[in-house]
Design a protein around this motif. Structure first.
Motif, PDB file in Angstrom:
ATOM      1  N   ILE A 191     -42.145  14.968   8.176  1.00  0.00           N
ATOM      2  CA  ILE A 191     -42.041  15.858   7.020  1.00  0.00           C
ATOM      3  C   ILE A 191     -41.480  15.104   5.817  1.00  0.00           C
ATOM      4  O   ILE A 191     -41.949  15.276   4.669  1.00  0.00           O
ATOM      5  N   ARG A 228     -51.870  21.506   1.866  1.00  0.00           N
ATOM      6  CA  ARG A 228     -51.809  22.949   2.196  1.00  0.00           C
ATOM      7  C   ARG A 228     -51.666  23.173   3.702  1.00  0.00           C
ATOM      8  O   ARG A 228     -51.178  24.215   4.144  1.00  0.00           O
ATOM      9  N   LEU A 230     -49.679  23.040   6.454  1.00  0.00           N
ATOM     10  CA  LEU A 230     -48.251  22.819   6.690  1.00  0.00           C
ATOM     11  C   LEU A 230     -47.998  22.283   8.107  1.00  0.00           C
ATOM     12  O   LEU A 230     -48.769  22.548   9.043  1.00  0.00           O
TER      13      LEU A 230
END
Length: 591
Positions: A191, A228, A230
């Motif tokens: 992330i 987009r 995730l």
């Protein structure tokens, strides 16, 4: 002779002539005399005199009834010295007298014998006993120290095991934590990397928007579609620690216990050799000895004979008779195969219960004396009689133990998670209750004092269950030595523990392959601590000694399905037969 001489600092001398060491003494005038001066002293007729040998000085006593008289006689009947006037009085008429000097000699001889016995026998024996007590005290201290060390060591072992369990749990926890952190760290790095790329894209777009370079703007490719999507959400199932409740009673039983101690006073443990009187000398005929002394000597003689012959007290146990026999057969009001339990109320009547909600009291003549319905309307599982005479019964479905006082039924024990099956009353007034867990996976014996739980018996010293886990009958009885005896029908065994709940023995029936399986039911004990159990498959009663060894069978009384057992105070056995619903009274002891 100088009367002012200090006699205390000189040898004894004659009071009249100063002769040293005079052999005579006047008991009236209290003076020493040589033999030559005795006549001169007695010549003084104005006074009363009593001259005796020096060894016999002090033997003259004034009569308490006649102060002017000397006591020259001894009354054996009154056990007192008397004068001649007293001897001729009505008070001493028919009494036997001896000379007071003979009485004095006899008393001194008795005192000499007493002194000899005290010095040579009694005093050494008491010293020996005192020495034994000292040894016992040392043994107590040594034993206590050894047990304290053993308890400490066992406690350290248990703490060590607990520490190992704690360390293992912590190690497992550490492994789980490390695994979870590794996954989260990897996810966090991905992330973070994506965030860095998004930040760079934002900078690049701001730069392009401020630029009019067609070639650069034409080369732009959007990554928003990529961003987009995730990243997945990671949901962790974290471990929880669920501590088991601490059952202090069970922990105490698993840790161990001290065996029962006792203090027993044995009156005849120490023995003393009986003194044997020396035969009387020729100068003292037996007729001069008081009759009471003759009687005592005779009794001692009998005692000595008993000791020498090795006589011992007869044993209190009653032996078994050769062939047990049925004395009485009582027809009860139960239908076929429904009579389960029997217990003596007194020696003249007994309670019964079976497969209905009625408990019945019968006389030994078969008369129905009383019928009692359970309060819930359920069938009683088992019955007992408290030592005060109250009827006790268990209600398995309601999970209660109930007592009937007069005509009122009271619930004294109400269980949760367990149901009571069989029950017995102990010599101390406690109740021993067999109970089964609601999931039928555990069985235990619990001791109650009133409604208070005092003891739980479930596992042996290795933590293994003592009793089978099933719904089969498990009758229970307390033995005369306070052992707790359970007939475990499902385990095909009689299981016996001591009063502390420590395993003693298991009896699994005969070794014969020709017999039917041994599935014991009713159980009873007698005053000799023998254990009796019913064996319905083989139509007989097994009699065991207190250590679980088979003594004999009762199998000649035409028994049919013997089930419930009980014993009266006279040693008679009562057997409830399941198929016939009869109660048979059986004589199996002599006397």
């Amino acid at each position: 002779m100088d009367p002012s001489r200090n006699w205390a600092q000189d040898v004894l001398r004659c009071h009249l002539c100063d002769t040293p060491v005079p052999p005579m003494y006047c008991d009236i005038c209290h003076i020493h005399l040589c033999k030559a001066c005795v006549g001169e002293h007695l010549s003084d007729e104005l006074k009363e005199h009593k001259v005796v040998s020096f060894k016999k000085r002090g033997s003259t006593t004034r009569c308490p009834n006649h102060s002017s008289k000397q006591c020259e006689l001894y009354c054996q009947n009154c056990d007192s010295p008397i004068c001649a006037t007293c001897a001729s009085s009505e008070e001493h008429q028919g009494h036997k007298f001896i000379e007071i000097l003979k009485s004095l000699e006899s008393k001194k001889e008795e005192m000499q014998n007493d002194l000899q016995e005290l010095e040579k026998s009694i005093h050494p024996k008491y010293q020996e006993i005192a020495s034994n007590i000292s040894v016992q005290k040392d043994e107590i201290k040594e034993n206590s120290q050894e047990l304290a060390s053993a308890i400490d060591k066992h406690g350290e072992d248990m703490h060590r095991e607990i520490d190992i369990i704690i360390a293992k749990l912590k190690s497992n926890l550490g492994e789980i934590e490390s695994k979870h952190l590794t996954v989260l760290n990897e996810h966090e790095q991905e992330i973070t990397h994506t965030i860095s790329e998004i930040t760079q894209s934002i900078l690049d777009l701001n730069k392009l928007l401020n630029s009019n370079d067609v070639s650069i703007i034409s080369a732009y490719e959007s990554r928003n579609a990529e961003f987009r999507t995730l990243p997945p959400k990671i949901t962790l199932s974290l471990p929880m620690f669920t501590p088991f409740g601490i059952d202090k009673e069970q922990l105490r039983l698993q840790f161990g216990s001290l065996s029962a101690s006792s203090i027993k006073t044995e009156e005849d443990e120490y023995t003393m050799d009986s003194p044997v009187a020396e035969p009387p000398s020729p100068e003292k005929p037996l007729t001069d000895v008081p009759k009471i002394i003759q009687n005592i000597n005779t009794e001692n003689k009998h005692s000595l004979l008993n000791i020498n012959q090795g006589n011992k007290p007869s044993p209190s146990g009653r032996p078994l008779i050769g062939a047990p026999k049925v004395i009485t057969a009582i027809n009860t009001g139960y239908s076929d195969s429904t009579l389960r339990s029997v217990v003596c109320h007194t020696d003249d009547d007994l309670w019964t219960c079976g497969e209905d909600k009625i408990m019945r009291l019968y006389s030994l003549k078969g008369e129905l004396l009383k019928s009692v319905k359970t309060r819930s309307g359920n069938n009683p599982y088992d019955i007992a009689v408290h030592r005060n005479g109250d009827l006790v019964y268990t209600d398995y479905k309601e999970s209660t133990v109930n007592v009937m006082k007069n005509t009122q039924i009271q619930t004294v024990i109400r269980l949760k998670g367990w149901s009571p099956s069989n029950v017995c009353s102990t010599s101390s007034g406690n109740l021993l209750v067999v109970m089964i867990s609601d999931d039928v996976k555990q069985t235990k014996v619990v001791r109650y004092s009133g409604s208070i739980r005092k003891q739980v018996i479930q596992y042996n010293s290795k933590g293994k269950p003592l009793y089978s886990s099933d719904l089969y009958t498990k009758y229970i009885a307390e033995n005369g030595n306070l052992d707790i005896c359970v007939s475990d029908h499902g385990a095909q065994a009689v299981v016996v523990v001591n009063q502390d709940g420590n395993f003693r023995f298991t009896y699994t029936g005969p070794l014969s392959t020709t017999d039917e399986p041994f599935n014991p039911v009713g159980i009873a004990t007698d005053r000799q601590s023998r254990v009796l159990t019913a064996d319905p498959n083989n139509q007989r009663i097994h009699i065991l000694d207190k250590d679980g060894q088979i003594i004999r069978y009762i199998d000649n009384c035409h028994l049919r399905g013997p089930w419930g057992l009980c014993m009266d105070t006279r040693g008679n056995l009562f057997v409830a037969e399941l198929p016939t619903c009869k109660v048979k009274k059986i004589l199996y002891l002599e006397g």
